[in-house]
Design an enzyme around this catalytic site. Structure first.
Site, PDB file in Angstrom:
ATOM      1  N   MET A  36      40.731  39.779  42.210  1.00 31.02           N
ATOM      2  CA  MET A  36      39.863  40.788  42.818  1.00 31.02           C
ATOM      3  C   MET A  36      38.508  40.820  42.099  1.00 31.02           C
ATOM      4  O   MET A  36      37.776  41.815  42.176  1.00 31.02           O
ATOM      5  CB  MET A  36      40.529  42.165  42.771  1.00 31.02           C
ATOM      6  CG  MET A  36      41.833  42.180  43.586  1.00 31.02           C
ATOM      7  SD  MET A  36      42.291  43.805  44.180  1.00 31.02           S
ATOM      8  CE  MET A  36      42.509  44.662  42.644  1.00 31.02           C
TER       9      MET A  36
ATOM     10  N   HIS B 244      37.639  38.170  33.706  1.00 26.62           N
ATOM     11  CA  HIS B 244      37.614  38.138  32.239  1.00 26.62           C
ATOM     12  C   HIS B 244      38.394  36.892  31.792  1.00 26.62           C
ATOM     13  O   HIS B 244      38.884  36.128  32.640  1.00 26.62           O
ATOM     14  CB  HIS B 244      38.192  39.423  31.651  1.00 26.62           C
ATOM     15  CG  HIS B 244      39.525  39.808  32.239  1.00 26.62           C
ATOM     16  ND1 HIS B 244      40.669  39.067  32.055  1.00 26.62           N
ATOM     17  CD2 HIS B 244      39.885  40.843  33.043  1.00 26.62           C
ATOM     18  CE1 HIS B 244      41.677  39.637  32.682  1.00 26.62           C
ATOM     19  NE2 HIS B 244      41.235  40.714  33.308  1.00 26.62           N
TER      20      HIS B 244
ATOM     21  N   LYS C 106      50.750  39.635  33.374  1.00 25.82           N
ATOM     22  CA  LYS C 106      50.211  40.985  33.216  1.00 25.82           C
ATOM     23  C   LYS C 106      50.716  41.929  34.320  1.00 25.82           C
ATOM     24  O   LYS C 106      51.037  43.086  34.068  1.00 25.82           O
ATOM     25  CB  LYS C 106      48.678  40.890  33.245  1.00 25.82           C
ATOM     26  CG  LYS C 106      47.920  42.155  33.521  1.00 25.82           C
ATOM     27  CD  LYS C 106      47.819  42.980  32.286  1.00 25.82           C
ATOM     28  CE  LYS C 106      46.939  44.206  32.391  1.00 25.82           C
ATOM     29  NZ  LYS C 106      46.687  44.762  33.678  1.00 25.82           N
TER      30      LYS C 106
ATOM     31  N   SER D 130      40.283  44.221  34.197  1.00 28.13           N
ATOM     32  CA  SER D 130      38.972  44.617  34.709  1.00 28.13           C
ATOM     33  C   SER D 130      38.760  46.114  34.522  1.00 28.13           C
ATOM     34  O   SER D 130      37.634  46.581  34.387  1.00 28.13           O
ATOM     35  CB  SER D 130      38.876  44.274  36.194  1.00 28.13           C
ATOM     36  OG  SER D 130      39.300  42.950  36.396  1.00 28.13           O
ATOM     37  N   ARG D 131      39.852  46.867  34.501  1.00 24.37           N
ATOM     38  CA  ARG D 131      39.749  48.331  34.355  1.00 24.37           C
ATOM     39  C   ARG D 131      39.336  48.745  32.939  1.00 24.37           C
ATOM     40  O   ARG D 131      38.880  49.864  32.735  1.00 24.37           O
ATOM     41  CB  ARG D 131      41.070  48.995  34.721  1.00 24.37           C
ATOM     42  CG  ARG D 131      41.365  48.941  36.205  1.00 24.37           C
ATOM     43  CD  ARG D 131      42.549  49.817  36.581  1.00 24.37           C
ATOM     44  NE  ARG D 131      42.616  49.988  38.024  1.00 24.37           N
ATOM     45  CZ  ARG D 131      43.195  49.137  38.866  1.00 24.37           C
ATOM     46  NH1 ARG D 131      43.756  48.046  38.401  1.00 24.37           N
ATOM     47  NH2 ARG D 131      43.212  49.385  40.162  1.00 24.37           N
TER      48      ARG D 131
ATOM     49  N   HIS E 207      41.742  36.007  33.533  1.00 27.38           N
ATOM     50  CA  HIS E 207      41.656  35.290  34.813  1.00 27.38           C
ATOM     51  C   HIS E 207      41.310  33.822  34.574  1.00 27.38           C
ATOM     52  O   HIS E 207      41.882  32.924  35.196  1.00 27.38           O
ATOM     53  CB  HIS E 207      40.554  35.902  35.693  1.00 27.38           C
ATOM     54  CG  HIS E 207      40.778  37.338  36.041  1.00 27.38           C
ATOM     55  ND1 HIS E 207      39.933  38.340  35.640  1.00 27.38           N
ATOM     56  CD2 HIS E 207      41.750  37.945  36.762  1.00 27.38           C
ATOM     57  CE1 HIS E 207      40.364  39.497  36.106  1.00 27.38           C
ATOM     58  NE2 HIS E 207      41.466  39.286  36.788  1.00 27.38           N
TER      59      HIS E 207
ATOM     60  N   GLN F 242      45.552  47.598  49.124  1.00 32.91           N
ATOM     61  CA  GLN F 242      46.458  47.779  47.998  1.00 32.91           C
ATOM     62  C   GLN F 242      46.009  48.889  47.039  1.00 32.91           C
ATOM     63  O   GLN F 242      46.627  49.107  46.010  1.00 32.91           O
ATOM     64  CB  GLN F 242      46.699  46.466  47.257  1.00 32.91           C
ATOM     65  CG  GLN F 242      45.541  45.950  46.455  1.00 32.91           C
ATOM     66  CD  GLN F 242      45.831  44.555  45.934  1.00 32.91           C
ATOM     67  OE1 GLN F 242      45.884  43.590  46.693  1.00 32.91           O
ATOM     68  NE2 GLN F 242      46.032  44.426  44.637  1.00 32.91           N
TER      69      GLN F 242
HETATM   70  P1  AMP Z   1      43.308  41.008  39.266  1.00 29.16           P
HETATM   71  O1  AMP Z   1      42.082  40.438  39.858  1.00 29.16           O
HETATM   72  O2  AMP Z   1      43.053  41.764  38.010  1.00 29.16           O
HETATM   73  O3  AMP Z   1      44.160  41.744  40.243  1.00 29.16           O
HETATM   74  O4  AMP Z   1      44.204  39.813  38.770  1.00 29.16           O
HETATM   75  C1  AMP Z   1      44.205  38.523  39.306  1.00 29.16           C
HETATM   76  C2  AMP Z   1      45.241  37.723  38.571  1.00 29.16           C
HETATM   77  O5  AMP Z   1      44.921  37.682  37.181  1.00 29.16           O
HETATM   78  C3  AMP Z   1      46.665  38.324  38.670  1.00 29.16           C
HETATM   79  O6  AMP Z   1      47.607  37.284  38.853  1.00 29.16           O
HETATM   80  C4  AMP Z   1      46.827  38.999  37.331  1.00 29.16           C
HETATM   81  O7  AMP Z   1      48.170  39.108  36.910  1.00 29.16           O
HETATM   82  C5  AMP Z   1      46.045  38.054  36.409  1.00 29.16           C
HETATM   83  N1  AMP Z   1      45.630  38.729  35.187  1.00 29.16           N
HETATM   84  C6  AMP Z   1      45.060  39.953  35.085  1.00 29.16           C
HETATM   85  N2  AMP Z   1      44.868  40.265  33.792  1.00 29.16           N
HETATM   86  C7  AMP Z   1      45.330  39.217  33.066  1.00 29.16           C
HETATM   87  C8  AMP Z   1      45.411  38.934  31.669  1.00 29.16           C
HETATM   88  N3  AMP Z   1      45.005  39.810  30.765  1.00 29.16           N
HETATM   89  N4  AMP Z   1      45.936  37.750  31.274  1.00 29.16           N
HETATM   90  C9  AMP Z   1      46.375  36.851  32.194  1.00 29.16           C
HETATM   91  N5  AMP Z   1      46.325  37.048  33.515  1.00 29.16           N
HETATM   92  C10 AMP Z   1      45.808  38.229  33.953  1.00 29.16           C
END
Ligand code: AMP
Length: 285
Positions: free
Chosen positions: A30, A34, A151, A188-189, A37, A61
């Site tokens: 999304m 960082h 995560k 991201s939060r 990702h 979501q």
């Molecule tokens: P998000 O955009 O944050 O919803 O996450 C996209 C993908 O990145 C999802 O598969 C998350 O599980 C993964 N992700 C988020 N934070 C981390 C992290 N700290 N380490 C590894 N993968 C992450």
């Protein structure tokens, strides 16, 4: 790096590269990227020669409009980071592109308890929206590999279930959680944490490690009670803290009866909701 915003031009490109024999590994995100990702993009490179990343903030979501509104949007920075990480293809569609008006993408899956516990209890509708967008993105991209992060433990557990139930010909690969040096899981939060609260949040990872250390000596119920006490003493609010079977997400009462065990938690740090988990026994998959 190729950037696509339209489904039809992405499809044409993917059909072309697949016909040339390339394998595709897909990392859905999304945005507000960082190192966590980016570690998934690097993991993707171990499986396929083409790394595809999507940036799409999926409205369905989010259970609170305010969370959707305040979700960080850093598109240019994201593209820069992806380029530096040698990502090959970025797909950044609009909501209308993913969900053309008048078309129904709802899924009819038997998820048992998987979407009812933990996140499912506190974020009604979240997993329905998440599974629908992942299925839609898989239909659009048809990757050989789907790369997701540990995560979001319950998230990948549900995606794994969907892939099996629908016989989707994509292999799911899970990457480890990347953390800041004090243990806070990258998210991201985290950008929204105020500096004072930021100093207190490492207690979450400390308590997950405490559970791992004592899993076989102290009953899960007592361990969880103790962890919640310590987290709340730090001025944070625990929404749930559970020790569950890593496959079924059923609560664990006797660790000897389970091969794979994970502790999962959601904690409010001021206005920011953080989730984290740690494998206590066995392995993921
Ligand atoms: P998000 O955009 O944050 O919803 O996450 C996209 C993908 O990145 C999802 O598969 C998350 O599980 C993964 N992700 C988020 N934070 C981390 C992290 N700290 N380490 C590894 N993968 C992450």
């Amino acid at each position: 790096m190729h950037l696509f915003t339209k489904e039809n031009t992405l499809r044409k490109h993917l059909d072309f590269v697949k016909a040339e024999g390339h394998k595709i590994a897909f990392v859905p995100t999304m945005g507000a990227l960082h190192e966590g990702h980016l570690s998934l993009i690097n993991l993707a490179a171990q499986y396929a020669d083409l790394k595809l990343c999507s940036i799409f903030i999926n409205p369905s979501q989010f259970n609170h409009v305010s969370d959707l509104k305040t979700y960080p949007r850093l598109f240019d920075q994201d593209c820069h980071l992806l380029e530096k990480t040698a990502c090959d293809i970025v797909f950044a569609p609009t909501v209308e592109e993913v969900y053309p008006p008048g078309m129904d993408f709802s899924l009819n899956l038997d998820l048992g308890n998987l979407d009812k516990v933990m996140e499912g209890e506190f974020r009604p509708g979240h997993f329905k929206g998440m599974l629908e967008v992942v299925k839609r993105l898989l239909d659009l991209t048809r990757p050989d590999y789907l790369i997701m992060g540990q995560k979001d433990f319950q998230q990948f557990t549900l995606v794994r279930h969907m892939i099996r139930q629908l016989n989707i010909p994509t292999r799911l690969i899970i990457g480890p959680t990347l953390r800041e040096s004090d243990g806070l899981a990258m998210s991201s939060r985290n950008l929204r944490l105020n500096p004072e609260i930021r100093t207190r949040v490492p207690v979450i990872f400390d308590q997950l490690n405490f559970l791992k250390k004592y899993l076989l000596e102290i009953t899960p119920g007592t361990l969880v009670e103790e962890a919640i006490k310590v987290i709340e003493k730090s001025g944070l609010r625990c929404e749930y803290f559970q020790i569950v079977d890593a496959l079924t997400l059923d609560k664990v009462t006797d660790p000897n009866n389970h091969e794979n065990i994970v502790a999962c938690t959601a904690v409010w740090a001021g206005e920011v909701r953080l989730i984290d988990n740690l494998l206590l026994k066995g392995e993921i998959n």
